[in-house]
Write a protein that holds these residues in place. Structure first.
Motif, PDB file in Angstrom:
ATOM      1  N   GLU A  70       0.680  -1.595  -0.157  1.00 54.94           N
ATOM      2  CA  GLU A  70      -0.070  -0.297  -0.297  1.00 54.94           C
ATOM      3  C   GLU A  70       0.535   1.309   0.089  1.00 54.94           C
ATOM      4  O   GLU A  70       0.328   2.069  -0.671  1.00 54.94           O
ATOM      5  N   SER A  71       2.160   0.919   0.958  1.00 47.78           N
ATOM      6  CA  SER A  71       2.994   2.684   0.808  1.00 47.78           C
ATOM      7  C   SER A  71       3.232   2.583  -0.860  1.00 47.78           C
ATOM      8  O   SER A  71       3.597   3.676  -0.798  1.00 47.78           O
ATOM      9  N   LEU A  72       4.171   1.714  -0.938  1.00 45.11           N
ATOM     10  CA  LEU A  72       4.447   1.912  -2.563  1.00 45.11           C
ATOM     11  C   LEU A  72       3.656   2.131  -3.384  1.00 45.11           C
ATOM     12  O   LEU A  72       4.160   3.275  -4.252  1.00 45.11           O
ATOM     13  N   SER A  73       2.627   1.243  -3.077  1.00 43.21           N
ATOM     14  CA  SER A  73       1.469   2.398  -3.916  1.00 43.21           C
ATOM     15  C   SER A  73       1.392   3.748  -4.702  1.00 43.21           C
ATOM     16  O   SER A  73       0.702   4.089  -5.165  1.00 43.21           O
ATOM     17  N   GLY A  74       1.270   3.848  -3.082  1.00 44.75           N
ATOM     18  CA  GLY A  74       0.914   5.288  -2.545  1.00 44.75           C
ATOM     19  C   GLY A  74       1.890   6.209  -3.208  1.00 44.75           C
ATOM     20  O   GLY A  74       1.630   7.308  -4.024  1.00 44.75           O
ATOM     21  N   VAL A  75       3.262   6.008  -3.298  1.00 47.06           N
ATOM     22  CA  VAL A  75       4.453   7.049  -3.642  1.00 47.06           C
ATOM     23  C   VAL A  75       4.789   6.854  -4.849  1.00 47.06           C
ATOM     24  O   VAL A  75       4.501   7.650  -6.064  1.00 47.06           O
ATOM     25  N   VAL A  76       3.847   5.812  -6.053  1.00 44.32           N
ATOM     26  CA  VAL A  76       4.040   5.770  -7.415  1.00 44.32           C
ATOM     27  C   VAL A  76       2.701   6.871  -8.012  1.00 44.32           C
ATOM     28  O   VAL A  76       2.668   7.307  -8.693  1.00 44.32           O
ATOM     29  N   ASP A  77       1.070   6.409  -7.222  1.00 45.11           N
ATOM     30  CA  ASP A  77       0.220   7.854  -7.550  1.00 45.11           C
ATOM     31  C   ASP A  77       0.678   9.046  -7.527  1.00 45.11           C
ATOM     32  O   ASP A  77       0.536  10.054  -8.078  1.00 45.11           O
ATOM     33  N   ARG A  78       1.740   9.400  -6.276  1.00 52.78           N
ATOM     34  CA  ARG A  78       2.152  10.667  -6.589  1.00 52.78           C
ATOM     35  C   ARG A  78       2.548  10.981  -7.278  1.00 52.78           C
ATOM     36  O   ARG A  78       2.768  12.089  -7.564  1.00 52.78           O
ATOM     37  N   GLU A  79       3.781  10.273  -7.774  1.00 52.14           N
ATOM     38  CA  GLU A  79       4.259  10.534  -9.427  1.00 52.14           C
ATOM     39  C   GLU A  79       4.415  11.222 -10.222  1.00 52.14           C
ATOM     40  O   GLU A  79       4.463  11.191 -11.203  1.00 52.14           O
ATOM     41  N   ASP A  80       2.854  10.269 -10.625  1.00 54.99           N
ATOM     42  CA  ASP A  80       1.979  10.256 -12.110  1.00 54.99           C
ATOM     43  C   ASP A  80       1.408  11.546 -11.818  1.00 54.99           C
ATOM     44  O   ASP A  80       0.963  12.540 -11.473  1.00 54.99           O
TER      45      ASP A  80
END
Length: 80
Positions: A70-80
């Protein structure tokens, strides 16, 4: 060449050498069976405790992996 095993198969340490049934008195046989039953109950209780500890550990690891994903997907979502 095939090497042969140097040691003979051993019996488990927990087993007692039993006398022939005719040589044991009924009282001795009952006592031996009760001791064996008690030892088996203790082994079963220890196994159940170990299983519970392993299940708890597995659950903690699974929860931690979920948190990381969940943390990694949150980081990826913020970079988009």
């Amino acid at each position: 060449m095939v090497q042969r095993a140097k040691e003979k198969a051993r019996r488990p340490a927990g087993r007692l050498k039993e006398q022939p049934a005719a040589a044991q008195t009924p009282e001795a046989r009952v006592k031996a069976l009760e001791q064996e039953r008690d030892a088996l109950k203790a082994d079963l209780d220890a196994a159940r405790q170990r299983i519970a500890a392993l299940e708890e550990s597995r659950s903690a690891v699974a929860n931690r992996i979920d948190w990381v994903i969940e943390s990694l997907s949150g980081v990826v979502d913020r970079e988009d």
